[in-house]
Design an enzyme around this catalytic site. Structure first.
Site, short mmCIF file in Angstrom:
data_model
loop_
_atom_site.label_atom_id
_atom_site.label_comp_id
_atom_site.label_asym_id
_atom_site.label_seq_id
_atom_site.Cartn_x
_atom_site.Cartn_y
_atom_site.Cartn_z
N HIS A 174 37.97 28.88 12.79
CA HIS A 174 37.92 27.69 13.81
C HIS A 174 39.17 27.26 14.51
O HIS A 174 39.42 26.22 14.76
CB HIS A 174 37.44 26.36 12.97
N GLN B 208 19.73 54.97 42.51
CA GLN B 208 21.17 54.96 43.05
C GLN B 208 22.01 53.89 42.70
O GLN B 208 23.22 54.30 42.74
CB GLN B 208 20.87 55.15 44.62
N ASN C 289 17.00 64.76 42.51
CA ASN C 289 16.50 63.98 41.18
C ASN C 289 17.24 64.56 39.89
O ASN C 289 17.80 63.85 39.04
CB ASN C 289 15.21 63.58 41.12
N LYS D 298 58.62 29.78 34.39
CA LYS D 298 57.66 30.42 33.60
C LYS D 298 57.61 31.97 33.42
O LYS D 298 58.00 32.65 34.16
CB LYS D 298 56.41 30.19 34.74
N ASN E 233 54.65 34.56 32.31
CA ASN E 233 53.04 34.37 32.20
C ASN E 233 52.49 35.74 31.69
O ASN E 233 52.87 36.68 31.96
CB ASN E 233 52.25 33.92 33.32
N GLU F 100 45.53 37.83 30.40
CA GLU F 100 44.40 37.05 30.93
C GLU F 100 43.45 37.80 31.87
O GLU F 100 42.38 37.43 31.79
CB GLU F 100 45.21 35.95 31.91
N SER G 133 56.40 32.71 37.93
CA SER G 133 55.56 31.85 38.98
C SER G 133 56.35 31.78 40.27
O SER G 133 57.60 31.64 40.30
CB SER G 133 55.50 30.30 38.55
N TYR H 81 11.49 59.16 39.47
CA TYR H 81 12.59 58.75 40.06
C TYR H 81 12.22 57.53 41.11
O TYR H 81 11.36 57.72 41.80
CB TYR H 81 13.28 59.71 40.95
#
Ligand code: ARG
Length: 480
Positions: free
Chosen positions: A167, A333, A121, A294, A296, A301, A288, A328
Site C-alpha cells: 500500500h 490489414q 491471403n 531540475k 527529471n 515516465e 527543465s 479473410y
C-alpha cells in the site's frame, strides 16, 4: 480536402484489372493501400516468395529455368528494397504487389508464374508470421539483457536493504537485491511468453491460397520446412484469417510494458527528493527549460506512459477481430500497425530503461535510514513472541499496542520492547541495522540465504531461456 482525391487513380495495372473495365479511383488506393507500413515485411515476403517458387518447381509447375529466373528476380528485388534503390509505382498497393510487379519486370515470362496457387491471403499471413517470430525473439533478447542488468545490480547491492512496501506504506525491510530480482523474475515470465508465442505461431500458411487451398499439386509440407516453420497449416480457412498470433504477441508485449511501467513508477518515486533512493546518471536524466535545479526521470515516465499505447494496440486488434466472419476480410490489414508500433516502442523502452538502470546509483544510506524505522520491525517482533510460545494473534496485539504507545508518547519502540516482560533479552539484537533481514530464512523470502539461492535459480532459468531462444532462432536461417 484534396480536390483530386475522388478522381482517377494510378494508370498501372492492378492485380485484379482483368475483371474491371474502369481503373481504381485515387481515393480507393489512398484508403486501401498498406504499402507505407507493410514495406517492413519486404524481407519476409521475399523469403516466403522464394520458398513458394522452389515449391512450385518441386511439383513441376515451374521448370528449372523458370525457377532460376524468378529466384534471381526476387533476389534482385530484395536487394533493391534493402538498399533503398527499389522504385515504387503508384499502383503498388502493398509490398507484396510491389515485389510481384518488380519480379515480372525483371523476368517477364517466368515472373507471371510467381503467384501460381497463391493468394495474397496466404502470402501476407506467411510473411507476417515470419516477421512476428523474429520480432518475438528480438524482444526476448532485449528483455534478457535487461534481466542481466537487474541481476548485476542485485549482485552489486550486496547486503543493502530498503523498506519493503505494501500500500506504499513501509511494511518490512527487504534486501535491495531481493527487490531487483523481483523485477527480473517478472521479466523472465515475459521471456517465457515471448518464446512460447514464437513457438505457437510457427505454422506455415503457404498453400492455403485465398481461403480454400488449390487444385494445383502444391506441397505445403515442403514449403513449411523450407521456411523453418514447425509444420504446415491444417485448415486453409483458419490459417488465412487467424490473427491469434498477432493478438498474443500484442498481449505479451503489453504485459512486458506493464512490468516496465511498474519499474518506471518506482524509479519516478525513488528519484524524488522525498525518497532519494536513486540518483540517475546525467546521460539518462533531463532538465527543465525554466527551473535550473531540475533533474527529471523522463525515461521512466515515458516507459510508464507508452504502456498506454501497448495496451491500446492490443485492444485495437481484438476489436478489429471480434466481428469478422471467416475467412479473410480486408479488416485484417489493420493487424500490422499495432504490432509494428508495440515492437518499436518496447524495443526502445528496453534499451533506454536498461541504460538508465545500469548507470543509476542506489543511495543505500537513504534506503537503510528509511528501513531502520523501528515500526517496520513490528512483524519480526511478533514472530519473536511466537518463538516464545505466544499465539500469533496475541503477539500481534501486544506489538500493535507497543507501536501505538511508541507513536503516541514519542518513546522509541526499542525502549518499550526492552521493558516488556514477554520479550527475551536477545530481542535487542533485532534493532541493530539490517538485523531483521539477516534473520529471515524462509525459502523465497527476503533474507540473505534465500536471495543467494535465487541468484542460482534465475541464472539457470535464463540459461534455459537462452537455449530455447537459440533453437527457435535457428529456424530463421534458410534451410538451403
Ligand atoms: N495488404 C493486404 C493485407 O495486408 C493484402 C491482402 C489483400 N487481400 C485481398 N484479398 N484483398 O491484408
Amino acid at each position: 480536402m484534396n480536390e483530386g482525391a475522388t478522381g482517377p487513380g494510378p494508370t498501372g495495372n492492378t492485380l485484379w484489372h482483368g475483371r474491371f473495365e474502369g481503373g481504381p479511383a485515387r481515393v480507393l488506393m489512398d484508403f486501401t493501400a498498406s504499402l507505407p507500413f507493410d514495406v517492413r515485411l519486404a524481407a519476409c515476403d521475399i523469403r516466403g516468395s522464394m520458398a513458394h517458387v522452389r515449391g512450385l518447381a518441386r511439383v513441376g509447375l515451374l521448370t528449372a529455368e523458370e525457377e532460376a529466373a524468378v529466384l534471381d528476380a526476387l533476389e534482385q528485388a530484395g536487394a533493391e528494397l534493402a538498399d533503398g534503390r527499389f522504385t515504387f509505382v503508384e499502383s503498388d498497393e502493398d509490398v507484396h504487389t510491389a515485389i510481384e510487379r518488380r519480379v515480372t519486370e525483371l523476368a517477364p515470362e517466368a515472373g507471371g508464374k510467381l503467384h501460381t496457387g497463391r493468394s495474397r491471403n496466404d502470402q501476407v499471413a506467411t510473411a507476417f508470421r515470419l516477421w512476428t517470430k523474429e520480432a518475438m525473439l528480438d524482444i526476448a533478447g532485449l528483455t534478457m539483457n535487461f534481466q542481466h542488468v537487474l541481476i548485476d545490480k542485485a549482485r552489486l547491492a550486496g547486503e543493502a536493504y530498503l523498506p519493503g512496501y505494501t500500500h506504499l506504506q513501509r511494511a518490512q525491510p527487504v534486501p535491495l537485491a531481493h527487490h531487483l530480482l523481483a523485477h527480473a523474475w517478472a521479466l523472465g515470465r515475459d521471456v517465457d511468453r515471448l518464446l512460447a508465442t514464437a513457438k505457437r505461431l510457427n505454422v506455415s500458411p503457404l498453400g492455403a491460397g485465398a481461403l480454400a487451398g488449390t487444385s494445383l499439386p502444391l506441397d505445403p509440407v515442403s514449403t513449411a520446412v523450407d521456411l523453418g516453420f514447425d509444420r504446415p497449416f491444417t485448415n486453409s480457412l483458419d490459417v488465412t484469417s487467424d490473427r491469434d498470433f498477432v493478438a498474443e504477441a500484442l498481449f505479451t508485449l503489453a504485459v512486458l510494458g506493464v512490468h516496465l511501467s511498474r519499474m518506471g513508477e518506482e524509479f519516478v518515486l525513488w528519484s524524488s527528493q522525498e525518497f532519494g533512493f536513486v540518483t540517475l546518471d546525467d546521460g539518462y536524466a533531463t532538465g527543465s527549460s525554466m527551473m535550473p535545479q531540475k533533474k527529471n526521470p523522463d525515461i521512466a515516465e515515458l516507459t510508464r506512459g507508452k504502456t498506454g499505447r501497448l495496451i491500446g494496440n492490443l485492444t485495437s486488434l481484438l476489436v478489429t477481430l471480434k466481428g469478422l466472419p471467416l475467412a479473410y476480410n480486408r479488416d485484417l490489414q489493420e493487424d500490422k500497425e499495432p504490432l509494428f508500433d508495440s515492437y518499436d516502442q518496447i524495443s526502445l523502452a528496453l534499451v533506454a530503461f536498461g541504460g538508465m538502470m545500469e548507470t543509476a546509483s542506489f543511495n543505500t544510506v537513504a534506503m537503510a535510514a528509511a528501513a531502520d524505522d523501528q515500526t517496520s520491525l513490528a512483524t519480526d517482533l511478533a514472530e519473536i513472541l511466537v518463538e516464545q510460545g505466544v499465539p500469533f494473534r496475541e503477539a500481534h496485539a501486544i506489538v500493535g499496542g507497543l507501536v501505538r504507545d511508541s507513536l503516541g508518547r514519542g518513546v522509541p519502540l526499542s525502549d518499550l520492547v526492552g521493558g516488556h516482560p514477554a520479550f527475551p533479552d536477545s530481542v535487542a539484537f533485532l534493532f541493530a541495522p539490517g538485523a531483521a533481514v539477516s534473520r529471515r530464512a524462509s525459502p523465497g523470502g527476503a533474507g540473505a540465504g534465500p536471495v543467494a539461492e535465487q541468484f542460482k535459480q534465475i541464472e539457470a532459468d535464463m540459461a534455459r531461456s537462452g537455449s530455447r531462444l537459440r533453437t527457435i532462432a535457428a529456424s530463421l536461417e534458410p534451410s538451403d
